[in-house]
Design a protein around this motif. Sequence first.
Motif, mmCIF file in Angstrom:
data_model
loop_
_atom_site.group_PDB
_atom_site.id
_atom_site.type_symbol
_atom_site.label_atom_id
_atom_site.label_comp_id
_atom_site.label_asym_id
_atom_site.label_seq_id
_atom_site.Cartn_x
_atom_site.Cartn_y
_atom_site.Cartn_z
ATOM 1 N N CYS A 101 0.839 -1.202 0.000
ATOM 2 C CA CYS A 101 0.000 0.000 0.000
ATOM 3 C C CYS A 101 0.873 1.251 0.000
ATOM 4 O O CYS A 101 1.329 1.705 -1.032
ATOM 5 C CB CYS A 101 -0.948 -0.015 1.197
ATOM 6 S SG CYS A 101 -2.188 1.301 1.129
ATOM 7 N N SER B 260 4.959 1.405 -1.584
ATOM 8 C CA SER B 260 5.129 1.360 -3.044
ATOM 9 C C SER B 260 4.500 2.574 -3.727
ATOM 10 O O SER B 260 4.932 2.981 -4.809
ATOM 11 C CB SER B 260 4.536 0.064 -3.608
ATOM 12 O OG SER B 260 5.301 -1.052 -3.177
ATOM 13 N N THR B 261 3.481 3.156 -3.107
ATOM 14 C CA THR B 261 2.930 4.416 -3.616
ATOM 15 C C THR B 261 4.008 5.489 -3.609
ATOM 16 O O THR B 261 4.164 6.253 -4.579
ATOM 17 C CB THR B 261 1.736 4.856 -2.765
ATOM 18 O OG1 THR B 261 0.689 3.884 -2.892
ATOM 19 C CG2 THR B 261 1.207 6.214 -3.197
ATOM 20 N N GLN C 81 6.711 4.715 -6.370
ATOM 21 C CA GLN C 81 6.256 5.083 -7.709
ATOM 22 C C GLN C 81 6.364 6.583 -7.942
ATOM 23 O O GLN C 81 6.794 7.041 -9.008
ATOM 24 C CB GLN C 81 4.812 4.629 -7.910
ATOM 25 C CG GLN C 81 4.188 5.030 -9.238
ATOM 26 C CD GLN C 81 4.743 4.253 -10.418
ATOM 27 O OE1 GLN C 81 5.345 3.197 -10.248
ATOM 28 N NE2 GLN C 81 4.562 4.772 -11.610
ATOM 29 N N VAL D 272 2.974 6.971 3.859
ATOM 30 C CA VAL D 272 3.481 7.239 2.514
ATOM 31 C C VAL D 272 4.693 8.158 2.570
ATOM 32 O O VAL D 272 5.733 7.898 1.955
ATOM 33 C CB VAL D 272 2.380 7.840 1.619
ATOM 34 C CG1 VAL D 272 2.949 8.248 0.261
ATOM 35 C CG2 VAL D 272 1.239 6.846 1.427
ATOM 36 N N VAL E 285 0.677 13.504 -4.183
ATOM 37 C CA VAL E 285 0.321 12.127 -3.872
ATOM 38 C C VAL E 285 -0.853 12.060 -2.901
ATOM 39 O O VAL E 285 -1.706 11.187 -3.001
ATOM 40 C CB VAL E 285 1.533 11.362 -3.298
ATOM 41 C CG1 VAL E 285 1.157 9.928 -2.954
ATOM 42 C CG2 VAL E 285 2.693 11.380 -4.282
ATOM 43 N N SER F 46 0.655 11.316 -8.840
ATOM 44 C CA SER F 46 0.966 9.883 -8.803
ATOM 45 C C SER F 46 -0.026 9.194 -7.895
ATOM 46 O O SER F 46 -0.293 9.655 -6.772
ATOM 47 C CB SER F 46 2.394 9.659 -8.302
ATOM 48 O OG SER F 46 2.802 8.317 -8.506
ATOM 49 N N TRP F 47 -0.577 8.085 -8.377
ATOM 50 C CA TRP F 47 -1.623 7.372 -7.645
ATOM 51 C C TRP F 47 -1.337 5.887 -7.647
ATOM 52 O O TRP F 47 -1.305 5.259 -8.696
ATOM 53 C CB TRP F 47 -2.991 7.658 -8.283
ATOM 54 C CG TRP F 47 -4.151 7.034 -7.567
ATOM 55 C CD1 TRP F 47 -4.574 7.282 -6.297
ATOM 56 C CD2 TRP F 47 -5.046 6.044 -8.102
ATOM 57 N NE1 TRP F 47 -5.672 6.521 -5.988
ATOM 58 C CE2 TRP F 47 -5.993 5.751 -7.090
ATOM 59 C CE3 TRP F 47 -5.147 5.390 -9.320
ATOM 60 C CZ2 TRP F 47 -7.009 4.819 -7.265
ATOM 61 C CZ3 TRP F 47 -6.166 4.466 -9.505
ATOM 62 C CH2 TRP F 47 -7.090 4.198 -8.479
ATOM 63 N N THR F 48 -1.068 5.331 -6.499
ATOM 64 C CA THR F 48 -0.825 3.910 -6.266
ATOM 65 C C THR F 48 0.173 3.333 -7.290
ATOM 66 O O THR F 48 1.116 4.017 -7.696
ATOM 67 C CB THR F 48 -2.153 3.117 -6.189
ATOM 68 O OG1 THR F 48 -1.883 1.757 -5.857
ATOM 69 C CG2 THR F 48 -3.004 3.238 -7.397
ATOM 70 N N PHE F 49 -0.020 2.071 -7.744
ATOM 71 C CA PHE F 49 1.010 1.411 -8.536
ATOM 72 C C PHE F 49 0.431 0.147 -9.156
ATOM 73 O O PHE F 49 -0.653 -0.302 -8.794
ATOM 74 C CB PHE F 49 2.219 1.050 -7.663
ATOM 75 C CG PHE F 49 1.812 0.390 -6.368
ATOM 76 C CD1 PHE F 49 1.638 -0.977 -6.274
ATOM 77 C CD2 PHE F 49 1.567 1.163 -5.240
ATOM 78 C CE1 PHE F 49 1.226 -1.575 -5.098
ATOM 79 C CE2 PHE F 49 1.154 0.574 -4.049
ATOM 80 C CZ PHE F 49 0.983 -0.798 -3.976
#
Length: 222
Positions: A33, A36-37, A40, A61, A147, A171-174
Amino acid sequence: MHGGHGDYMVAHQSTCVPLPDEVVFEVGAYLACGASTAFQALKKLDISGRDILAVFGQGPVGLAATMFGTEMGARVIAVDISPERLNMAADSGAWATIDASDNNASEQIMNLTDGEGADASLEAAGLAVTRVAAVESTKVFGRSCMVGEGGKVTFQPSPQIIHRHLTLLGSWTFSTFGLAEAARYTAERNVPLGNAYVQSGENVLKFYLGSIARKITRRAKC
């Protein structure tokens, strides 16, 4: 997908990513969750050792961004209003920490960078004040990535973005590929993502979200 908050759930194999042997289950859950957000977003910003990176918000995050950004070679300025979170950021490799309680983070970042600003900024709090501060504290020809989700914000396009030649990203999640890459990077570079949680009893994690710890109980290792 239904059942995400249940004790058990069934996931299609196409959505699963093998966990490297060097990465413990708890860090794998973090990677799946928030961590990795952050990874990215840093890739989009093309972070490297040439950069001073300002990270606004040191929750799950933002703290991961501090750790990954440090490993990528950047000098990371961690921004938050929580002393506990700022201490965690310092322990996780932040070059400098800023208490933004007085809403003067941009000014403090300018002072730290001899009036130039950060080469790149990442906003992970989702607040209007931190979004504006992230843009204002980024140097001319710099990059800023949004983000944090939700809310509203108003920018002054000409003085804050256009005239300063900023590159503004979202940028949104992955993807599963992105998750696998973040996991490999964590394993190969020994990124200390485990610093983002403490264990309290068997199989219980406490992630710091605001001033209240949210407990996540591990029922099974998949």
